[in-house]
Design an enzyme around this catalytic site. Structure first.
Site, PDB file in Angstrom:
ATOM      1  N   TYR A  79       0.828  -1.206   0.000  1.00 52.69           N
ATOM      2  CA  TYR A  79       0.000   0.000   0.000  1.00 52.69           C
ATOM      3  C   TYR A  79       0.868   1.263   0.000  1.00 52.69           C
ATOM      4  O   TYR A  79       0.462   2.295  -0.529  1.00 52.69           O
ATOM      5  CB  TYR A  79      -0.883   0.047   1.257  1.00 52.69           C
ATOM      6  CG  TYR A  79      -2.189  -0.692   1.146  1.00 52.69           C
ATOM      7  CD1 TYR A  79      -2.218  -2.066   0.976  1.00 52.69           C
ATOM      8  CD2 TYR A  79      -3.396  -0.007   1.245  1.00 52.69           C
ATOM      9  CE1 TYR A  79      -3.423  -2.748   0.903  1.00 52.69           C
ATOM     10  CE2 TYR A  79      -4.605  -0.679   1.174  1.00 52.69           C
ATOM     11  CZ  TYR A  79      -4.609  -2.046   1.001  1.00 52.69           C
ATOM     12  OH  TYR A  79      -5.807  -2.712   0.934  1.00 52.69           O
TER      13      TYR A  79
ATOM     14  N   LYS B 171       3.084 -15.447   3.460  1.00 53.73           N
ATOM     15  CA  LYS B 171       3.362 -16.266   2.275  1.00 53.73           C
ATOM     16  C   LYS B 171       4.868 -16.500   2.272  1.00 53.73           C
ATOM     17  O   LYS B 171       5.589 -16.137   1.327  1.00 53.73           O
ATOM     18  CB  LYS B 171       2.862 -15.523   1.019  1.00 53.73           C
ATOM     19  CG  LYS B 171       2.861 -16.334  -0.251  1.00 53.73           C
ATOM     20  CD  LYS B 171       1.811 -17.431  -0.296  1.00 53.73           C
ATOM     21  CE  LYS B 171       1.993 -18.275  -1.548  1.00 53.73           C
ATOM     22  NZ  LYS B 171       1.116 -19.482  -1.550  1.00 53.73           N
TER      23      LYS B 171
ATOM     24  N   ASP C 132      -2.913 -18.471   1.680  1.00 52.19           N
ATOM     25  CA  ASP C 132      -3.878 -19.217   0.856  1.00 52.19           C
ATOM     26  C   ASP C 132      -4.619 -20.249   1.722  1.00 52.19           C
ATOM     27  O   ASP C 132      -5.845 -20.383   1.641  1.00 52.19           O
ATOM     28  CB  ASP C 132      -3.210 -19.852  -0.378  1.00 52.19           C
ATOM     29  CG  ASP C 132      -1.900 -20.558  -0.080  1.00 52.19           C
ATOM     30  OD1 ASP C 132      -1.430 -20.520   1.070  1.00 52.19           O
ATOM     31  OD2 ASP C 132      -1.330 -21.166  -1.018  1.00 52.19           O
TER      32      ASP C 132
ATOM     33  N   ASP D 145      -6.424  -6.892   4.527  1.00 50.32           N
ATOM     34  CA  ASP D 145      -7.544  -6.283   3.803  1.00 50.32           C
ATOM     35  C   ASP D 145      -8.432  -7.381   3.225  1.00 50.32           C
ATOM     36  O   ASP D 145      -9.653  -7.377   3.392  1.00 50.32           O
ATOM     37  CB  ASP D 145      -6.999  -5.382   2.689  1.00 50.32           C
ATOM     38  CG  ASP D 145      -8.111  -4.766   1.870  1.00 50.32           C
ATOM     39  OD1 ASP D 145      -9.061  -4.240   2.471  1.00 50.32           O
ATOM     40  OD2 ASP D 145      -8.043  -4.819   0.625  1.00 50.32           O
TER      41      ASP D 145
ATOM     42  N   ASP E 180     -12.470  -8.939   4.685  1.00 49.75           N
ATOM     43  CA  ASP E 180     -13.727  -8.991   3.923  1.00 49.75           C
ATOM     44  C   ASP E 180     -14.247 -10.425   3.882  1.00 49.75           C
ATOM     45  O   ASP E 180     -15.448 -10.676   4.011  1.00 49.75           O
ATOM     46  CB  ASP E 180     -13.529  -8.490   2.483  1.00 49.75           C
ATOM     47  CG  ASP E 180     -13.714  -6.982   2.352  1.00 49.75           C
ATOM     48  OD1 ASP E 180     -13.424  -6.268   3.328  1.00 49.75           O
ATOM     49  OD2 ASP E 180     -14.134  -6.516   1.278  1.00 49.75           O
TER      50      ASP E 180
HETATM   51  C1  IPM Z   1     -10.350  -1.151   3.992  1.00 49.38           C
HETATM   52  C2  IPM Z   1     -10.566  -0.597   2.611  1.00 49.38           C
HETATM   53  C3  IPM Z   1      -9.402   0.312   2.245  1.00 49.38           C
HETATM   54  C4  IPM Z   1      -8.146  -0.521   2.263  1.00 49.38           C
HETATM   55  C5  IPM Z   1      -9.562   1.051   0.903  1.00 49.38           C
HETATM   56  C6  IPM Z   1     -10.837   1.860   0.840  1.00 49.38           C
HETATM   57  C7  IPM Z   1      -8.371   1.913   0.593  1.00 49.38           C
HETATM   58  O1  IPM Z   1     -10.743  -1.625   1.692  1.00 49.38           O
HETATM   59  O2  IPM Z   1     -10.195  -0.348   4.922  1.00 49.38           O
HETATM   60  O3  IPM Z   1     -10.383  -2.371   4.141  1.00 49.38           O
HETATM   61  O4  IPM Z   1      -7.839  -1.206   1.280  1.00 49.38           O
HETATM   62  O5  IPM Z   1      -7.439  -0.489   3.275  1.00 49.38           O
HETATM   63 MG    MG Z   2     -10.906  -3.528   2.568  1.00 47.77          MG
END
Ligand code: IPM
Ligand code: MG
Length: 372
Positions: free
Chosen positions: A158, A203, A236, A260, A264
């Protein structure tokens, strides 16, 4: 739970009345809608508890680009410098998708993380029995899931060197020993207050950065947290195990991009991404609190946004930056009782409630709880 080196004693304006300064960052898409829910709940907390929260609303993301040309205006940074915490809705949307890199809403978020050294991102994943049936995962696997993702937030690909021409592009993933040490220490302190088991996700069979992480993280835990166990898992495999044996995890420690993606994925254990809060912390008191979900432009402005992730982020703010653990607990209990009574938005239930109806219910219950 505290993660700072020193205790994160909130810098209240006036300790007797417990007054705090919080920067409000509504942002884009559904951000302002869930932020409005948090503001209403804060109002109830103030009235019912001995609290005063001074909200200073500032611009970030696309809204800031439209108003000032900058996704993180200096005024927003200055306001955060004077505050105990910041509460963010979401940033981003199709309107700004074609913008050059330095004019993208997401850059506002990345810059605020870097500016305040918010290297430790906490994403708790706790399943609730009332929501098991909304998860795509089999209910028997969801029993007793209570894990904490500790995502490194200010390093890796990032923030590494980036460039692109018409034929090639590069995003450098770089980590230093010091960066790995400080987030591992935070994870160690968190693990000590939980089940004392860290799973380091990497990894290391392919990446040099992962091999550095392994060496440094193991050394920190062995030397400084002898009561904490640390085990390794390739990312993975972790993606798979999160769905097949989620209850086995306690603290997952991982680098920025893996964290990240896995967070999710893990949200599906709870039933919806609209339920996941986060705290982004440094070694001092200031923290940035935001729902894990994004700006969801497809449902913005329709009253469909799930406010729970934002309200749980508010609870995290009360606990970690404002030292108001009782109030945080009261808010979380109200939220859980709403879940038990099926007070859910349409991401979970086709006949669900609107954002403001859910907020009404939480506010009503919080007012009663606080009186007891
Ligand atoms: C998160 C989001 C952010 C990230 C984006 C919006 C830059 O996906 O906070 O998980 O990737 O960190
Ligand atoms: Mg995210």
């Amino acid at each position: 739970m505290r993660i700072g080196k020193e205790t994160m004693k909130a810098n209240s304006i006036n300790a007797a009345t417990r007054a705090f300064r919080v920067v409000g960052l509504p942002g884009d898409g559904i951000g302002p809608e869930v932020y409005a829910a948090a503001r209403r709940v804060l109002g109830v907390l103030e009235r019912r508890f001995d609290l005063e929260i001074r909200l200073d609303e500032q611009l970030i993301g696309g809204a800031a680009i439209d108003a000032t040309g900058d996704p993180l205006p200096q005024e927003t940074i200055d306001a955060c410098n004077d505050a105990d915490a910041a509460l963010l809705g979401a940033v981003g949307g199709p309107k700004w998708d074609g913008n050059p890199a330095e004019q993208r809403p997401e850059l506002g978020l990345l810059r605020i993380r870097a500016e305040f050294n918010l290297f430790c991102n906490l994403r708790p994943i706790v399943t609730h029995p009332a929501l098991h049936s909304f998860s795509p995962i089999r209910p028997e696997r969801l029993q007793n899931v209570d894990l904490m993702i500790v995502r490194e937030l200010t390093g890796g690909s990032y923030f590494g060197k980036k460039w692109r021409n018409d034929d090639e592009a590069e995003d450098v993933c770089r980590y230093t020993r010091a960066e790995v040490q400080r987030v591992t220490r935070a994870a160690g302190r968190i693990a000590q207050q939980r089940d004392k088991c860290i799973t380091l996700v990497d990894k290391a069979n392919v990446l040099e950065t992962s091999r550095l992480w392994r060496a440094v993280a193991h050394r920190v835990i062995e030397d400084e947290f002898p009561d904490v166990q640390i085990e390794n898992l390739y990312v993975d495999a972790a993606a798979m195990h999160l769905l097949t044996r989620p209850a086995d995890f306690d603290v997952i420690l991982t680098e920025n991009l893996f964290g990240d993606i896995l967070s999710d994925e893990a949200s599906m254990l709870c039933g919806s991404l609209g339920l996941l809060p986060s705290a982004s912390l440094n070694d001092e008191r200031f923290g940035l609190y935001e729902p894990v979900h994004g700006s969801a432009p497809d449902i913005a402005g329709q009253g469909k946004a799930n406010p729970y992730a934002m309200l749980l982020s508010l609870a995290m703010m009360l606990r970690y930056s404002l030292d108001c653990a009782d109030e945080a607990g009261a808010l979380e209990s109200c939220i859980h009782s709403c879940w038990a009574d099926g007070i859910l938005t349409t991401d979970l239930h086709p006949d669900g409630f609107t954002t403001s109806e859910v907020t009404d219910r939480v506010c009503e219950r919080l007012a009663v709880t606080a009186e007891q």
